[in-house]
Each structure stands twice: as C-alpha cells, then as structure tokens.
Enzyme design. Structure first.
Site, PDB file in Angstrom:
ATOM      1  N   LYS A 193       6.826  -8.252  -0.098  1.00 16.71           N
ATOM      2  CA  LYS A 193       6.752  -9.167  -1.248  1.00 16.71           C
ATOM      3  C   LYS A 193       8.159  -9.550  -1.724  1.00 16.71           C
ATOM      4  CE  LYS A 193       2.348  -8.969  -0.845  1.00 16.71           C
ATOM      5  NZ  LYS A 193       1.397  -8.047  -1.411  1.00 16.71           N
TER       6      LYS A 193
HETATM    7  C1  LIG Z   1       0.019  -7.386  -1.459  1.00 12.44           C
HETATM    8  C2  LIG Z   1      -1.155  -7.917  -2.138  1.00 12.44           C
HETATM    9  C3  LIG Z   1      -1.951  -7.145  -3.013  1.00 12.44           C
HETATM   10  C4  LIG Z   1      -1.856  -5.655  -3.138  1.00 12.44           C
HETATM   11  O1  LIG Z   1      -0.632  -5.137  -3.361  1.00 12.44           O
HETATM   12  P1  LIG Z   1      -0.275  -3.635  -2.921  1.00 12.44           P
HETATM   13  O2  LIG Z   1       0.989  -3.396  -3.672  1.00 12.44           O
HETATM   14  O3  LIG Z   1      -0.087  -3.649  -1.438  1.00 12.44           O
HETATM   15  O4  LIG Z   1      -1.375  -2.739  -3.342  1.00 12.44           O
HETATM   16  C5  LIG Z   1      -2.951  -7.785  -3.711  1.00 12.44           C
HETATM   17  N1  LIG Z   1      -3.214  -9.088  -3.551  1.00 12.44           N
HETATM   18  C6  LIG Z   1      -2.507  -9.846  -2.697  1.00 12.44           C
HETATM   19  C7  LIG Z   1      -2.844 -11.293  -2.591  1.00 12.44           C
HETATM   20  C8  LIG Z   1      -1.470  -9.288  -1.951  1.00 12.44           C
HETATM   21  O5  LIG Z   1      -0.796 -10.064  -1.084  1.00 12.44           O
END
Ligand SMILES: *Cc1c(COP(=O)(O)O)cnc(C)c1O
Length: 389
Positions: A193
C-alpha cells in the site's frame, strides 16, 4: 531471467507489482522506539493517529493492527448486526466483504461501472431493501468512487457509509482528500500500500461517538473513561469491559514507521502519478491493451495500474499474456477474483453472473507493476516487454 545485450548477459531482477520503500531514517525511527519505554500503544501511536487525521482531513483517527481489523472495527461501530444487509463491490479484496460476515451481516454485491471499475450507484439502488444498513464502497485502484451519489443514497435510506480507502491514501474527490468525507474510512499499511507499518490499519472519522467506540473495540471493549461507566467505580484501578472487543492494537514500533512513512507520502504519491503517466503515454498505441480510464474531478492515488487485455485483437489469452510477463520477470497480478466466486462465498449461496460487469473486467485484467521505488529502467522494461508481445 537473463537477457543477452550485445554479448553481455544481464540478469534482470524481478519487478513486483507493488513494494515498500524503506530508508535509513525509517529504520532509525523504529530503533528509537525500541530504545524507549513504550513498545506498544503509547505516545507514538497517538502521534501517528494525530498526524494521519490531519493528513487526510478527518477529526479523528484510530490505529489498529491491520486494514482488515480496521474494517471489522468500522463494521462494529456502524452497528452492523445479525441479518443486516451491507452493500459492497465484488471487485475488491475479500476483506471488504468479510468484515460484514464477522458481524453476522449479509454482504450484498452491487455491480461496478465498466469504465472506472468502481461500484455503480445505480446498481447500489437496485440492491437496497428494508434490511440495508450500510454501504462499503471501495476506491478501486485509488480512483475515488462516486461519493456524492453514494452519500445521496445513504441520506435517502438512512445508511452508514464506510469507505474502504485501502487503495486511496492521498487520493482526492472534487478537490477533497479521501478520509474525512464519510462516516468512516479505513486504510491499510500493508507493504504494497502507499505507506507501510509492516502490518497496520487506520480508521478515520469526524464523529466523537464513533471514535470512542472504535478505541474501545480495539482493546477488548474495555473503557477507562469514568464518565461512561455502567457500574460504580471501585477506585482508580477500575475499568469496565462493556462489550466484546478484540486486541487489535497497533504497536509503537509500527507507529514509528508509520509517522516516518507518512512524511514521505506526498513524494510517494507524486512518483506513482508519474509512473501512471508514463504508462498512459507509452502504452496508448498498443491496440490490444485498454488503459485505465480516469473520471473527471478525481485524483487517483494509483495504488494499482490495471490494463485490460483484448484477447481477440491479440489472438492470445489473458492467461498466456500473464504467464509470459511472469516469465519475463514482471510480477504482474490480477485484482481481483470477484469476491463471491471464492468457494467460501459459493457455499454461502452466491452464484456466478451476479455482477456481470465485474466478472467481465476480472477475466481481462492484469495489474502492471507500480510503486514509488520503481526506477525508469524498471518502467522501461515493463513497456518493452509488453510492446514485444
Ligand atoms: C489491503 C486491503 C485491505 C486489507 O488490508 P490488510 O491491512 O491487508 O488487512 C482491505 N481492502 C482492500 C481493498 C485492500 O486492498
């Protein structure tokens, strides 16, 4: 992967689709916390929350252990309970829908727009019933979805809106940053991210009431706020567990990395936009590739760069293209298998063809590498490999 450049054998490194960027100052920030008195939920978590809230333009932010925990906490705070229907998109990571199931709610999938791939407000309307409680739109790839239209629907039917902004840190809708616009927004700090804390997540809100619930949910449902006690206090050690919460706390170690990364967020974002522009320019003449479409009045944060493969024009399948790109050392990915295609959801009774637009996008999509640390040579290689097909 090795290539022969005029007699010189070069080993190409693997280019993933997304990756963190950690510098010496990030490492130092973490080391400082390790040497301090607090390792978990202390002053650095507080600092990260305050700086994050300010960055996205929300009143409050609550740091949690990951983005999925953020979705769970938001679903709890929204009051989603057994039998409540919650509308979301099928074109997302399973966590966006799983959080509804954690609360014993019912995920209802609304189809997406064929151009933006974001949840389509018209489709949301079609899915509303007397049981609908909330909407969880996802800013897919980082392009903000139709927030005004979604808010209009939410007002009409008295629904809560939780934006899944895991792709959208720094993105803007009609000039306003994502994060302070709906009842709650959630973010993820997974390494792919925009900024990372290893694992980590955040919920932002402008509501003091939701903020208090989220803080309590993060730590077992326990409160130490004496104004809110149900029973009489026994003394200054007293605290109360008032509902069933979890341990979803973020550590100060993670938060130190978060603060340090947040300082660089604008630079990361700028580089992502630059890479997207280069792709837009350099891939536009390849006739079997459909480039991502950008709606007006949106500034995407470009978490993903998704192209669609026209198998007929190319006379090759998406699968063949994917395997070829992987063989060439490009860490392409597919985002996403429609959530309700997973066996777990099939078992719950969801059938194929529920959202045909999303399914058509899924079968053609490939995510190209995009992350701030990608250098011009990496970008060039992606373009050359694609052009050579
Ligand atoms: C990455 C992601 C999540 C979850 O995040 P984590 O930190 O991996 O639990 C939720 N929704 C979307 C759209 C994502 O890309």
């Amino acid at each position: 992967m090795t290539v022969n450049l005029g007699g010189i054998i070069v080993t190409n490194r693997f280019i993933p689709y997304g990756k963190q960027w950690i510098d010496e100052d990030d490492i130092q920030a973490v080391v400082e916390v390790l040497k301090s008195d607090y390792l978990t939920t202390g002053p650095t978590v507080k600092e990260f929350e305050e700086k994050f809230a300010e960055y996205v333009g929300a009143k409050y932010a609550v740091a949690v252990s990951n983005g999925t925990a953020a979705l769970h906490a938001a679903s709890f705070a929204a009051g989603i309970k057994e039998g409540d229907e919650v509308i979301t998109t099928p074109l997302t990571f399973a966590a966006s829908a799983n959080c509804i199931l954690y609360q014993n709610g019912v995920p209802v999938f609304a189809d997406v727009d064929p151009d933006t791939y974001n949840i389509n407000p018209e489709e949301i309307r079609k899915k509303i019933t007397s049981k609908t409680k909330a909407i969880i739109p996802v800013h897919f790839t980082g392009q903000p979805c139709d927030i005004d239209e979604i808010h209009q629907i939410a007002r009409e039917y008295n629904l809560i809106v939780i934006e899944d902004a895991a792709h959208a840190l720094g993105a803007r809708y009609r000039g306003k940053k994502i994060g302070g616009l709906s009842d709650m927004s959630i973010f993820s700090f997974h390494p792919v991210k925009h900024i990372t804390t290893g694992e980590g997540g955040m919920i932002t809100t402008n509501s003091k009431e939701l903020y208090n619930k989220l803080i309590q949910f993060r730590s077992h449902g326990i409160t130490k706020n004496e104004d809110n006690y149900i029973n009489e206090s026994h003394g200054s050690w007293y605290h109360e567990q008032q509902f069933l919460g979890y341990n979803y706390r973020m550590t100060d170690i993670q938060a130190a990395l978060g603060v340090s990364q947040l300082n660089k967020s604008d630079n990361f974002l700028e580089r992502r936009r630059e890479i997207a522009q280069i792709y837009n320019q350099e891939l536009k003449d390849i006739e079997w590739i459909k480039l991502p479409y950008q709606e007006s009045e949106r500034e995407s944060s470009w978490h993903l760069y998704i192209v669609q493969i026209d198998e007929k024009k190319l006379d090759k399948s998406r699968r063949e293209v994917f395997d070829y790109l992987r063989k060439e050392g490009l860490g392409v990915q597919i985002h996403y298998i429609p959530v309700y295609w997973h066996p777990y959801y099939e078992k719950l009774g969801y059938n194929k063809k529920l959202c045909e637009v999303a399914e058509r996008i899924y079968i053609k999509a490939i995510s190209l590498p995009i992350y701030p640390k990608m250098d011009d040579i990496d970008i060039d290689r992606v373009i050359k490999v694609l052009s050579s097909i």
